[in-house]
Write a protein that holds these residues in place. Structure first.
Motif, PDB file in Angstrom:
ATOM      1  N   UNK A  70     -17.640 -10.493  -7.550  1.00  0.00           N
ATOM      2  CA  UNK A  70     -16.348 -10.681  -6.892  1.00  0.00           C
ATOM      3  C   UNK A  70     -16.069  -9.661  -5.780  1.00  0.00           C
ATOM      4  N   UNK A  71     -15.768 -10.133  -4.556  1.00  0.00           N
ATOM      5  CA  UNK A  71     -15.382  -9.219  -3.484  1.00  0.00           C
ATOM      6  C   UNK A  71     -13.901  -8.829  -3.618  1.00  0.00           C
ATOM      7  N   UNK A  72     -13.615  -7.864  -4.511  1.00  0.00           N
ATOM      8  CA  UNK A  72     -12.230  -7.543  -4.873  1.00  0.00           C
ATOM      9  C   UNK A  72     -11.402  -7.152  -3.643  1.00  0.00           C
ATOM     10  N   UNK A  73     -11.952  -6.245  -2.819  1.00  0.00           N
ATOM     11  CA  UNK A  73     -11.203  -5.748  -1.658  1.00  0.00           C
ATOM     12  C   UNK A  73     -10.911  -6.881  -0.673  1.00  0.00           C
ATOM     13  N   UNK A  74     -11.936  -7.678  -0.377  1.00  0.00           N
ATOM     14  CA  UNK A  74     -11.760  -8.763   0.592  1.00  0.00           C
ATOM     15  C   UNK A  74     -10.701  -9.752   0.105  1.00  0.00           C
ATOM     16  N   UNK A  75     -10.774 -10.103  -1.179  1.00  0.00           N
ATOM     17  CA  UNK A  75      -9.802 -11.057  -1.731  1.00  0.00           C
ATOM     18  C   UNK A  75      -8.395 -10.476  -1.657  1.00  0.00           C
ATOM     19  N   UNK A  76      -8.258  -9.190  -2.035  1.00  0.00           N
ATOM     20  CA  UNK A  76      -6.929  -8.566  -2.018  1.00  0.00           C
ATOM     21  C   UNK A  76      -6.350  -8.551  -0.602  1.00  0.00           C
ATOM     22  N   UNK A  77      -7.182  -8.235   0.387  1.00  0.00           N
ATOM     23  CA  UNK A  77      -6.703  -8.208   1.771  1.00  0.00           C
ATOM     24  C   UNK A  77      -6.308  -9.601   2.245  1.00  0.00           C
ATOM     25  N   UNK A  78      -7.092 -10.607   1.836  1.00  0.00           N
ATOM     26  CA  UNK A  78      -6.754 -11.988   2.222  1.00  0.00           C
ATOM     27  C   UNK A  78      -5.411 -12.390   1.624  1.00  0.00           C
ATOM     28  N   UNK A  79      -5.197 -12.022   0.360  1.00  0.00           N
ATOM     29  CA  UNK A  79      -3.927 -12.339  -0.308  1.00  0.00           C
ATOM     30  C   UNK A  79      -2.777 -11.619   0.398  1.00  0.00           C
ATOM     31  N   UNK A  80      -3.000 -10.366   0.780  1.00  0.00           N
ATOM     32  CA  UNK A  80      -1.974  -9.605   1.491  1.00  0.00           C
ATOM     33  C   UNK A  80      -1.586 -10.303   2.791  1.00  0.00           C
ATOM     34  N   UNK A  81      -2.592 -10.761   3.534  1.00  0.00           N
ATOM     35  CA  UNK A  81      -2.322 -11.401   4.827  1.00  0.00           C
ATOM     36  C   UNK A  81      -1.559 -12.712   4.640  1.00  0.00           C
ATOM     37  N   UNK A  82      -2.004 -13.523   3.670  1.00  0.00           N
ATOM     38  CA  UNK A  82      -1.381 -14.836   3.489  1.00  0.00           C
ATOM     39  C   UNK A  82       0.043 -14.701   2.957  1.00  0.00           C
ATOM     40  N   UNK A  83       0.242 -13.742   2.061  1.00  0.00           N
ATOM     41  CA  UNK A  83       1.558 -13.619   1.430  1.00  0.00           C
ATOM     42  C   UNK A  83       2.499 -12.669   2.155  1.00  0.00           C
ATOM     43  N   UNK A  84       2.069 -12.150   3.321  1.00  0.00           N
ATOM     44  CA  UNK A  84       2.902 -11.196   4.045  1.00  0.00           C
ATOM     45  C   UNK A  84       4.270 -11.786   4.380  1.00  0.00           C
ATOM     46  N   UNK A  85       4.323 -13.104   4.527  1.00  0.00           N
ATOM     47  CA  UNK A  85       5.597 -13.762   4.849  1.00  0.00           C
ATOM     48  C   UNK A  85       6.651 -13.526   3.769  1.00  0.00           C
ATOM     49  N   UNK A  86       6.216 -13.204   2.528  1.00  0.00           N
ATOM     50  CA  UNK A  86       7.193 -12.976   1.465  1.00  0.00           C
ATOM     51  C   UNK A  86       8.057 -11.751   1.732  1.00  0.00           C
ATOM     52  N   UNK A  87       7.569 -10.855   2.592  1.00  0.00           N
ATOM     53  CA  UNK A  87       8.382  -9.707   2.988  1.00  0.00           C
ATOM     54  C   UNK A  87       9.637 -10.206   3.733  1.00  0.00           C
TER      55      UNK A  87
ATOM     56  N   UNK B   4     -10.241  -9.933 -13.922  1.00  0.00           N
ATOM     57  CA  UNK B   4      -8.902  -9.438 -14.256  1.00  0.00           C
ATOM     58  C   UNK B   4      -8.385  -8.476 -13.197  1.00  0.00           C
ATOM     59  N   UNK B   5      -9.278  -7.588 -12.727  1.00  0.00           N
ATOM     60  CA  UNK B   5      -8.864  -6.620 -11.700  1.00  0.00           C
ATOM     61  C   UNK B   5      -8.463  -7.344 -10.414  1.00  0.00           C
ATOM     62  N   UNK B   6      -9.255  -8.350 -10.036  1.00  0.00           N
ATOM     63  CA  UNK B   6      -8.956  -9.104  -8.813  1.00  0.00           C
ATOM     64  C   UNK B   6      -7.602  -9.794  -8.921  1.00  0.00           C
ATOM     65  N   UNK B   7      -7.370 -10.442 -10.057  1.00  0.00           N
ATOM     66  CA  UNK B   7      -6.100 -11.150 -10.244  1.00  0.00           C
ATOM     67  C   UNK B   7      -4.938 -10.160 -10.264  1.00  0.00           C
ATOM     68  N   UNK B   8      -5.121  -9.035 -10.965  1.00  0.00           N
ATOM     69  CA  UNK B   8      -4.050  -8.028 -11.043  1.00  0.00           C
ATOM     70  C   UNK B   8      -3.729  -7.481  -9.661  1.00  0.00           C
ATOM     71  N   UNK B   9      -4.752  -7.192  -8.849  1.00  0.00           N
ATOM     72  CA  UNK B   9      -4.517  -6.646  -7.509  1.00  0.00           C
ATOM     73  C   UNK B   9      -3.730  -7.644  -6.666  1.00  0.00           C
ATOM     74  N   UNK B  10      -4.118  -8.905  -6.727  1.00  0.00           N
ATOM     75  CA  UNK B  10      -3.424  -9.932  -5.948  1.00  0.00           C
ATOM     76  C   UNK B  10      -1.975 -10.075  -6.419  1.00  0.00           C
TER      77      UNK B  10
END
Lengths: 231, 96
Positions: A70-87, B4-10
């Protein structure tokens, strides 16, 4: 005691108001459920995403990026970008939460999706609406989202081609109707035209959901500039 | 575990954006330009959210959105307006 009943009424009203759009949410959830099987996302992981993240388009992107390593960092950044509108969406809810406690805000804000947010603001233009209405709508959308995604994962998609039933257009139709209910009159003409132009152009040029932010902020700045001109 | 870590971070990121927007707006003044901006914002966010989708739906998307909007303007009934828009698109996709 009376106050408690009022909150329950608001939650129920919000839940009911979101039922029509919830049907589309469930149908699209079933599409995500099918995609999740192909990406080896278990139904428990999917359910966990639904409850803890509760943001449809970012979940689609997450599942799409899902792989054995799992690319944890990449996924988290993508989620941040897509959900930024929630701000912005969160900021626009200020009048709904006026006078409520910090704890109340923390409890209510998790269940905010595009659908129940728009429904709540539209209802607030017609009458008195509290955060209970928003929360009730959130419960409705969350239920539909869980039913849709999990049954899609377990049983397959509700409909093979959602386009034939215009389920994709259902979101556009409901958001169009809600936009009209936010119309305040002539003062909105210039900001809205600006927002439309900015959104359409930036949707072509920027990834993800940035067009909502560009159009939303750009349009809302217009009355400030036009006021300065008058002076 | 990585799942779990990925889901929690998101989840944490998304919640911070939601609550952060509301808490930041509480710190803003309720007068003048900021108020004008904040009062205009809901409409401009929502129309920005929907406009590219209408364009992407093509000519019939515009037609359906027009009648959806007209019905919403005249009646204020969101559900009926939504049905009109969906109805036009279903007819067009299946019979035209």
């Amino acid at each position: 005691m009376l106050k408690k009943f009022e909150i329950q009424d608001q939650i129920r009203d919000g839940f009911t108001a979101n039922l029509p759009v919830a049907a589309s949410v469930a149908a699209y959830g079933s599409v995500l459920g099918v995609l999740a099987i192909q990406k080896n996302v278990s139904w428990i992981e999917l359910l966990l995403m639904n409850i803890s993240i509760f943001a449809g388009s970012s979940q689609f992107v997450m599942v799409d990026m899902w792989q054995s390593k799992l690319p944890v960092i990449e996924i988290t950044l993508a989620v941040l970008a897509i959900n930024f509108r929630y701000l912005l969406i969160g900021a626009s809810l200020r009048p709904i939460f006026r006078g409520t406690s910090l704890g109340h805000k923390f409890r209510m804000m998790h269940l905010v999706a595009d659908e129940n947010w728009a429904m709540t603001l539209a209802a607030s233009r017609k009458g008195n609406v509290s955060s209970g209405y928003l929360f009730g709508g959130g419960l409705c959308i969350l239920s539909a989202w869980c039913i849709g995604t999990i049954s899609g994962h377990r049983l397959g998609a509700f409909v093979q081609n959602p386009e034939a039933f215009a389920l994709d257009f259902a979101f556009i139709a409901v958001f169009t109707a809600l936009t009209i209910s936010l119309w305040r009159g002539k003062t909105d003409i210039l900001p809205w035209i600006t927002a439309v132009i900015l959104a359409i152009i930036s949707e072509k040029m920027l990834p993800g959901k940035w067009y909502i932010i560009v159009g939303g902020i750009g349009g809302a700045l217009i009355p400030i500039f036009s006021k300065k001109k008058e002076k | 575990m990585p799942a779990l870590i990925t889901i929690a971070a998101a989840a944490i990121i998304t919640y911070i954006l939601r609550i952060g927007g509301l808490l930041l707006s509480d710190k803003l003044p309720r007068t003048g330009n900021v108020k004008t901006f904040m009062d205009t914002l809901p409409g401009t966010i929502l129309i920005s959210l929907v406009a590219p989708g209408i364009i992407a739906a093509g000519f019939w998307g515009l037609i359906a959105a027009f009648f959806t909007g007209l019905c919403a303007y005249k009646t204020g009934n969101v559900f009926m307006s939504m049905l009109i828009g969906i109805g036009i698109i279903i007819l067009q996709r299946n019979f035209l």
